[in-house]
Design a protein around this motif. Structure first.
Motif, PDB file in Angstrom:
ATOM      1  N   ASP A 124       0.758  -1.116  -0.462  1.00  0.00           N
ATOM      2  CA  ASP A 124      -0.204  -0.216  -0.125  1.00  0.00           C
ATOM      3  C   ASP A 124       1.035   1.266  -0.031  1.00  0.00           C
ATOM      4  N   GLY A 125       2.388   0.865  -0.177  1.00  0.00           N
ATOM      5  CA  GLY A 125       3.192   2.292   0.152  1.00  0.00           C
ATOM      6  C   GLY A 125       2.965   2.913   1.482  1.00  0.00           C
ATOM      7  N   ASP A 126       2.632   2.244   2.421  1.00  0.00           N
ATOM      8  CA  ASP A 126       2.962   2.154   3.556  1.00  0.00           C
ATOM      9  C   ASP A 126       4.319   2.950   5.042  1.00  0.00           C
ATOM     10  N   VAL A 127       5.149   1.721   3.842  1.00  0.00           N
ATOM     11  CA  VAL A 127       6.052   1.575   4.906  1.00  0.00           C
ATOM     12  C   VAL A 127       6.967   3.018   5.280  1.00  0.00           C
ATOM     13  N   HIS A 128       7.588   3.802   5.923  1.00  0.00           N
ATOM     14  CA  HIS A 128       8.525   4.562   6.225  1.00  0.00           C
ATOM     15  C   HIS A 128       9.950   4.211   6.333  1.00  0.00           C
ATOM     16  N   VAL A 129      10.743   4.488   6.163  1.00  0.00           N
ATOM     17  CA  VAL A 129      11.574   5.527   6.964  1.00  0.00           C
ATOM     18  C   VAL A 129      12.213   6.470   7.887  1.00  0.00           C
ATOM     19  N   ARG A 130      12.574   6.127   9.060  1.00  0.00           N
ATOM     20  CA  ARG A 130      12.760   7.743   9.412  1.00  0.00           C
ATOM     21  C   ARG A 130      14.289   8.286   9.245  1.00  0.00           C
ATOM     22  N   THR A 189       1.775  12.472  10.866  1.00  0.00           N
ATOM     23  CA  THR A 189       1.839  11.073  10.247  1.00  0.00           C
ATOM     24  C   THR A 189       2.343  10.765  11.420  1.00  0.00           C
ATOM     25  N   ARG A 190       0.686   9.423  11.526  1.00  0.00           N
ATOM     26  CA  ARG A 190       0.931   7.703  12.661  1.00  0.00           C
ATOM     27  C   ARG A 190       1.844   7.043  12.424  1.00  0.00           C
ATOM     28  N   VAL A 191       2.199   6.725  13.324  1.00  0.00           N
ATOM     29  CA  VAL A 191       3.664   5.758  13.024  1.00  0.00           C
ATOM     30  C   VAL A 191       3.234   4.300  14.626  1.00  0.00           C
ATOM     31  N   PHE A 192       3.545   3.375  13.883  1.00  0.00           N
ATOM     32  CA  PHE A 192       2.830   1.819  14.304  1.00  0.00           C
ATOM     33  C   PHE A 192       4.529   0.915  13.658  1.00  0.00           C
ATOM     34  N   ASP A 193       3.924   0.369  15.337  1.00  0.00           N
ATOM     35  CA  ASP A 193       5.537  -0.501  14.701  1.00  0.00           C
ATOM     36  C   ASP A 193       5.198  -2.262  14.292  1.00  0.00           C
ATOM     37  N   PRO A 194       6.320  -1.985  12.812  1.00  0.00           N
ATOM     38  CA  PRO A 194       6.171  -3.179  11.644  1.00  0.00           C
ATOM     39  C   PRO A 194       5.658  -4.206  12.069  1.00  0.00           C
ATOM     40  N   SER A 202      16.084  10.540  10.346  1.00  0.00           N
ATOM     41  CA  SER A 202      16.641  10.651  11.201  1.00  0.00           C
ATOM     42  C   SER A 202      17.464   9.006  12.155  1.00  0.00           C
ATOM     43  N   ASP A 203      16.547   8.016  12.215  1.00  0.00           N
ATOM     44  CA  ASP A 203      17.179   7.012  13.042  1.00  0.00           C
ATOM     45  C   ASP A 203      17.410   5.965  12.165  1.00  0.00           C
ATOM     46  N   ASN A 204      16.747   5.690  11.041  1.00  0.00           N
ATOM     47  CA  ASN A 204      17.357   4.845   9.991  1.00  0.00           C
ATOM     48  C   ASN A 204      16.650   3.374  10.110  1.00  0.00           C
ATOM     49  N   GLN A 205      14.739   4.027  11.066  1.00  0.00           N
ATOM     50  CA  GLN A 205      14.482   2.701  11.321  1.00  0.00           C
ATOM     51  C   GLN A 205      12.937   3.237  10.582  1.00  0.00           C
ATOM     52  N   VAL A 206      12.217   1.499  10.801  1.00  0.00           N
ATOM     53  CA  VAL A 206      11.096   1.323   9.704  1.00  0.00           C
ATOM     54  C   VAL A 206      10.116   1.107  10.345  1.00  0.00           C
ATOM     55  N   PHE A 207       9.287   2.098  10.110  1.00  0.00           N
ATOM     56  CA  PHE A 207       7.702   1.889  10.612  1.00  0.00           C
ATOM     57  C   PHE A 207       6.408   1.681   9.593  1.00  0.00           C
ATOM     58  N   ILE A 208       5.143   1.410  10.449  1.00  0.00           N
ATOM     59  CA  ILE A 208       4.683   1.158   9.407  1.00  0.00           C
ATOM     60  C   ILE A 208       4.036   2.919   9.455  1.00  0.00           C
ATOM     61  N   THR A 209       3.640   3.552   8.842  1.00  0.00           N
ATOM     62  CA  THR A 209       2.493   4.923   8.923  1.00  0.00           C
ATOM     63  C   THR A 209       1.374   5.552   8.506  1.00  0.00           C
ATOM     64  N   LYS A 210       0.330   5.607   8.539  1.00  0.00           N
ATOM     65  CA  LYS A 210      -0.450   6.762   8.295  1.00  0.00           C
ATOM     66  C   LYS A 210      -0.457   8.014   8.346  1.00  0.00           C
ATOM     67  N   ASP A 211      -0.967   8.542   6.689  1.00  0.00           N
ATOM     68  CA  ASP A 211      -1.433   9.886   6.480  1.00  0.00           C
ATOM     69  C   ASP A 211      -2.196  10.690   7.153  1.00  0.00           C
ATOM     70  N   ALA A 212      -2.428  11.446   8.150  1.00  0.00           N
ATOM     71  CA  ALA A 212      -3.049  12.074   8.842  1.00  0.00           C
ATOM     72  C   ALA A 212      -2.700  13.600   8.969  1.00  0.00           C
ATOM     73  N   GLU A 239       2.308   9.928  17.684  1.00  0.00           N
ATOM     74  CA  GLU A 239       2.346  11.192  16.291  1.00  0.00           C
ATOM     75  C   GLU A 239       3.890  11.779  15.862  1.00  0.00           C
ATOM     76  N   GLU A 240       4.119  12.158  14.547  1.00  0.00           N
ATOM     77  CA  GLU A 240       4.615  12.642  13.760  1.00  0.00           C
ATOM     78  C   GLU A 240       5.242  13.451  12.400  1.00  0.00           C
TER      79      GLU A 240
END
Lengths: 411, 539, 248
Positions: free
Chosen positions: B69-75, B91-96, B77-87, B104-105
């Motif tokens: 769905d194109g919802d996997v994003h990399v932060r 953006t709301r951030v979830f544990d992958p 700042s720290d190269n962490q991978v998250f599932i996100t939801k656009d709001a 929210e960030e």
């Protein structure tokens, strides 16, 4: 007298009176409507002309049914179909007269066809722009349907309730068919928004009055024709077929032909009634094919008195008058009243208003005769009248068979 | 898809011991997921997807879905991978892995892991091979079907493995079909493909048909012939199921007709009374059901599944009582005058309709389906709804009961005696008026319980009966008056005829054609299908 | 006797209804001008035989010829009636709401098409014919009364009168004296014998007294075929007939 010569059995005085009354109405009502100013108490307003004109076409329809039911014993529960077919034929003519005055302004296609994206007029609409053609179709289409249907039904000796039920199925099938848009008859909405008839505006008071007069004359003429038919040898034959069909067959007549003739003649009358009805109410739609409508015709005839000529006319006027009154004052009660009427007439007035009146008059005469010391006359109508009542015993019991035959009347 | 749900329930019941897949531990999975941060192109991403799929852990499904769905994003700042939801701006951030919400960030802190269509397909395939290992047979079946619909030569191995482990027959068959479909587009030897063609030829559905057609066009020689044979066998199989579907619809319609007509078969067929108010007896039954359900809803909702069982006897009594009143009040004065009876009962029908309209209003009333009558199940290629099936069963049960009453009970004997020879029956001490009255009440009562059944599939309105009266008469007349078996055969043959005409002529025209057929039939055999012949019949 | 000289010729006729053989290989020959009485217990096939002759029922097998060479199985009731076979039903069937005169007028021989019936004018020839028949059937005085008012016996006579009005060659008369008083029965026997002088007649009757009075050849039917034939005394003495009637 001419009537004497024309009518073998002598025309009934009562029928003659009604015919004269109708002809008088055909003259007087239009005059009162058009020539008398609205302020005068003798003025007949627009809606009364339209309403009574409609009733007269109903009376014609009831008379048509009486010809087959009262005289020939065929209870048709599908006469509304012939009425509606005549009405549709007239409606098609009226649709073609609209010309470019429709909503879409298409000179060839009626509005509903433009709406349905039809590109050209279907072949069966050809010719309906001519009144003479429509007039032929008004007679021909119901007549032909009655002929084909009757030819099959009477030849294979379908009688009694079976026949009634398949006539009902016939009109039901037509109801379903005319509801379809692709039949090319306007589907659900039917044909409406008429403008002209023979070049006259259908809404104009003059046209309305003329249509009223035409209905009255048509009814008078139909009464004369049915009076002639029923007093002829053919009329006796119809009653013979009604009372003892197999006896007529075994003395060499063909009951199927007798019935077929009566059925076709009746269908043609119904078609003409429908054609006169449509311009007066301004619409024809598939609802006219509804089985309930056809059964209502039966109750008009039954209330007035089947097997008499003036009965159906009186019945149609009475019941429809009551209907108009009820739907104005107590709309919810009309169906109760109509249902009650069905029950009451069959239980208490099997010969209808006219038959009951005759019976009452006869019994009074008999009483008077008894008082005078003379023997009472017979129970049955005196020979020479054409008001021949159906005897309840006419439904001859079949032999000692078990089920499988005509449903066994349980005595 | 409701049938899947039903199937799933059944399967769950049967497979208590589910297959437990190999579980990779959490940290290892997180390690793989973290690689998304380093990916530079699609092929690298694809490799990561394959790696996740190989783990066999259903827990990775979430991240894979999000990826597609194109919802996997990399932060960044720290190269962490998250599932996100656009709001909006944030953006709301979830544990992958767990899907746990992490707050929210601002949006601009994240960079998307890019996907294209081929990658999406890879994800989907990965997901289905993943679910092949699911503990839930329904999920495995779903996966097998997905893979069958989009076969891939690469998945053959995974499928082989799954087939080896699979214990559920239904899932196994689906897996084998998926494998066969995959084999067809692989470069495996012809022998293997021939086996696959044969395997698929045994199925009869549209997907297999198009699959094999495509294969037949690609292949040559023997293989082509085999594929074409399979195609034609599937086509005839499909034709069979289409016919079966029509028959089922026809049987279903026939059972409705039977229910509506069977009461009439008694009053009209046996007694010879033309009851035009018959349809209104059906209506009374339907409204009785409505009332019963209303009371249950108001006082004892837990009884709802029993509402029809409660309504049945009440509807029988209500319609029967009305019938008794009609017979005593009107019809008995009109015996021997069938046409008058017809008119008077028509009047009764108008009054009954208007009464119901006055009490309950002119609009449709809501009658619910108990749980055991809702839903459907799959039989081969047929979807069969429970309410239709129950109505068929019910119609046949009513018919059997009536046949029993008629042929095996003293009352039935009296009814038959009175019909056959009224005077003789009367002189033998049978109270013929009461036999008439109760026979009529029985016919009406049966119409009432028909109304209970029909309330489940039709609108409950004052016009309910009107729709059935002509059809009912047609059935009785077609089947032959005075013969219950005739009514049965008449109902089902008219039902099936109607449904076979429908595909060619459309519903309305089909109905018209049936009416025309009956009208012509009555001309030919005025006494119906099962009529008695003989001299007395026409006398 | 060759077929040519007969008015009615039935040979090997069978008909069955749902497996029940109503008529079983029946053969019967009636000479021109002959009167024949047919007796037999209930269900012997008497009425079915009449149905076959008048075209109401088609035989499964067998030949039915009228007047030597008219194949009756090819014609229907109305045709056969016009050709000259008149039939009186077991139960008197007349047009109840018509007068006696109209009943006869409808039955009078003549065109049987619809249009002539619509424009029909009664002629003096017709009136004379009706007058004559009324006298024959002793109903002159009830000419204008509705048929419904006649007594049972008078209805039977009216029906016979309607047959005469048809001017048939052959009359089939089914139980003409059922429900009649003794006096009426005797009168009917005289009437039939009168008619038989100029017509061929088949009479079906249970009343042995009446059959004896007719004094003609008797055929006894049983289970759809001829059991015995001859004079009444001969038939009555036949062992098999006695057995059938008394059920020994």
């Amino acid at each position: 007298m001419i009537t004497r010569r024309l009518f073998a059995g002598g025309i009934d005085r009562r029928v003659l009176t009604v015919i004269l009354l109708l002809l008088a109405a055909a003259v007087i009502v239009p005059v009162l409507h058009l020539a008398v100013p609205p302020s005068s108490p003798f003025h007949v307003p627009n809606y009364i002309v339209a309403l009574t004109g409609k009733y007269l076409t109903y009376a014609l329809l009831a008379l048509a049914l009486d010809l087959v039911w009262g005289f020939c014993g065929i209870l048709s529960l599908g006469h509304g179909a012939f009425f509606a077919l005549g009405g549709y034929a007239m409606g098609m003519y009226l649709m073609r007269q609209i010309g470019t005055r429709g909503v879409y302004g298409n000179p060839d296609l009626p509005d509903f066809m433009v709406f349905l994206n039809w590109k050209e007029l279907p072949w069966y609409w050809y010719g309906f722009d001519q009144f003479w053609f429509a007039a032929i179709m008004i007679v021909l289409v119901p007549g032909a349907l009655a002929f084909v249907f009757g030819w099959f039904a009477f030849r294979s000796r379908v009688t009694g309730v079976y026949l009634s039920i398949i006539t009902q199925a016939l009109t039901y099938a037509l109801l379903l068919a005319f509801f379809r848009n692709d039949m090319g008859f306007g589907g659900n909405n039917g044909l409406t928004d008429f403008k002209d008839i023979l070049g006259f505006n259908v809404q104009a008071p003059g046209t309305r009055a003329a249509l009223f007069a035409a209905s009255a004359c048509a009814l008078a003429f139909a009464l004369a024709v049915t009076a002639f038919l029923t007093t002829s040898k053919f009329g006796k034959l119809m009653i013979a077929v009604r009372d003892a069909e197999s006896r007529t067959r075994f003395i060499g007549w063909r009951p199927e032909n007798v019935k077929l003739f009566a059925f076709v003649a009746s269908a043609v009358m119904a078609g003409i009634a429908g054609a006169l009805y449509v311009p007066q109410v301004g619409i024809i739609n598939p609802g006219e094919f509804a089985p309930a409508n056809s059964i209502e015709i039966v109750v008009w005839t039954a209330v007035g008195g089947r097997g008499t000529l003036v009965g159906p006319v009186i019945g149609a006027l009475m019941v429809n008058g009551a209907k108009s009154w009820f739907t104005g004052v107590l709309p919810e009660f009309w169906l109760f009243a109509l249902g009650g009427l069905f029950i009451a007439v069959t239980l208490f007035l099997p010969k209808g208003v006219v038959g009951a009146y005759d019976q009452w008059r006869r019994s009074r005469r008999d009483r008077a005769a008894r008082k005078a010391g003379r023997p009472p006359a017979g129970e049955e109508p005196t020979p020479g009248t054409n008001d021949v009542q159906a005897t309840p015993s006419s439904s001859v019991r079949s032999g000692p068979s078990s089920g499988g035959a005509e449903p066994q009347p349980a005595e | 898809m409701t049938f899947l749900r039903v199937l799933a329930m059944i399967l769950t019941a049967f497979c208590a011991a589910a297959v437990s897949p190999a579980q990779a531990d959490d940290a290892a999975l997180r390690g793989i997921i973290a690689k998304f941060a380093e990916t530079g192109n699609y092929s690298q991403t694809r490799a990561i997807v394959a790696e996740l799929a190989a783990s066999g852990d259903p827990a990775v499904a979430g991240v894979l879905n999000a990826l597609a769905d194109g919802d996997v994003h990399v932060r960044t700042s720290d190269n962490q991978v998250f599932i996100t939801k656009d709001a909006g701006k944030i953006t709301r951030v979830f544990d992958p892995l767990t899907g746990e919400a992490l707050g929210e960030e601002p949006k601009n802190l994240f960079e998307k892991v890019k996907v294209n269509n081929s990658l999406r397909r890879a994800v989907r395939d990965a997901l289905s091979s993943l679910t092949l290992g699911s503990a839930d047979p329904a999920k495995r079946l779903q996966a097998a079907r997905t893979m069958f619909a989009s076969p891939d030569a690469a998945s053959i191995e995974a499928l082989d493995a799954a087939i080896g482990k699979e214990r559920d027959a239904g899932v196994k068959a689906a897996l084998e079909a998926a494998r066969a479909a995959s084999v067809l587009i692989s470069d495996l030897p012809d022998d293997e493909k021939r086996g696959a063609v044969e395997r698929l030829g045994a199925r009869a559905d549209r997907e297999t048909l198009s699959l094999l057609k495509a294969f037949a066009e690609r292949s040559k020689g023997d293989l082509k012939a085999a594929a074409e044979r399979a195609v034609s066998s599937i086509e005839s199989g499909l034709a069979f199921w289409a016919a079966a579907q029509n028959v089922w619809y026809g049987v279903s319609l026939g059972s409705v007709l039977l229910l509506a007509a069977i009461g009439l078969a008694i009053t009209f067929g046996v007694m010879g009374v033309i009851n035009m108010a018959h349809g209104e007896m059906v209506m009374i039954g339907a409204y009785t059901t409505f009332l019963v359900q209303e009371v249950i809803r108001g006082t004892a909702p837990w009884l709802f599944d029993w509402s029809l069982a409660i309504a049945l006897p009440l509807a029988f009594l209500a319609a029967g009582a009305v019938g008794l009143a009609i017979e005593r009040g009107i019809i008995r004065f009109l015996y021997g005058r069938p046409l008058e009876t017809l008119l008077a009962t028509w009047g009764v029908s108008l009054v009954l309709q208007q009464t119901v309209r006055t009490i309950f209003g002119p609009t449709n009333r809501e009658v619910g389906n108990p749980s055991w009558m809702s839903g459907s199940f799959q039989l081969g290629e047929l979807a069969i709804t429970w309410n239709r099936l129950w109505i068929v069963v019910f119609a046949l049960a009513v018919f059997a009961a009536l046949l029993y009453i008629f042929n095996r009970t003293a009352w039935g004997l009296q009814m038959r005696a009175v019909t056959a020879n009224r005077r003789m029956a009367a002189s033998m001490g049978i109270r013929t008026p009461w036999v008439d009255a109760f026979t009529f009440a029985l016919g009406s009562g049966i119409a009432g319980i028909a109304g209970v059944a029909l309330s489940q599939i039709d609108n409950v309105s004052p016009n309910l009966g009107q729709g059935y009266i002509i059809d009912s008469f047609m059935v009785v007349v077609f089947g032959g008056v005075g013969n219950l078996w005739g009514t049965l055969v008449g109902a089902f043959s008219l039902g099936i005829l109607n449904k076979f005409l429908e595909p060619y002529a459309g519903a309305v025209l089909g109905k018209i054609l049936v009416l025309v057929v009956i009208i012509l039939f009555i001309q030919k055999r005025p006494r119906g299908l099962f009529a008695l012949k003989g001299r007395a019949v026409e006398a | 006797m060759g077929r040519k000289d007969t008015i009615l010729y039935l040979d090997g006729v069978s008909v069955s209804f749902d497996g029940f053989k109503a008529i079983n290989n029946l053969s019967l020959v009636l000479a021109e001008g002959e009167m024949r009485a047919i007796i037999g217990p209930n269900g012997a096939g008497k009425t079915t035989m009449m149905d076959i002759i008048t075209g109401k029922t088609r035989p499964d097998t067998g030949e039915v010829f009228f007047d030597g060479d008219i194949d009756l199985t090819r014609h229907d009731e109305a045709d056969i009636a016009v050709m000259g076979i008149g039939r009186k039903f077991q139960k008197p069937t007349v047009f109840e709401s018509h007068s006696v005169e109209d009943n006869l007028l409808l039955a009078l021989a003549g065109p049987r098409r619809i249009l002539p019936a619509i424009f029909h004018r009664s002629s003096s020839a017709e009136a004379e014919r009706v007058e004559a028949i009324l006298q024959t059937i002793r109903l002159t005085g009830r000419r204008y009364d509705p048929a419904a008012d006649l007594s049972h016996g008078q209805k039977q006579w009216l029906e016979i009168g309607m047959l005469l009005a048809q001017d048939p060659k052959l009359l089939l008369v089914d139980e003409p004296v059922a429900g009649m008083t003794d006096a009426e029965t005797e009168e009917t026997a005289r009437l039939l014998k009168d008619i038989a002088r100029t017509h061929s007649v088949i009479v079906v009757e249970h009343d042995m007294h009446f059959v004896r009075e007719l004094d003609v050849k008797v055929t006894c039917l049983h289970e759809g075929s001829v059991l015995s034939e001859g004079s009444l005394d001969h038939v009555a003495a036949d062992e098999r007939v006695i057995e059938v009637y008394l059920g020994r």
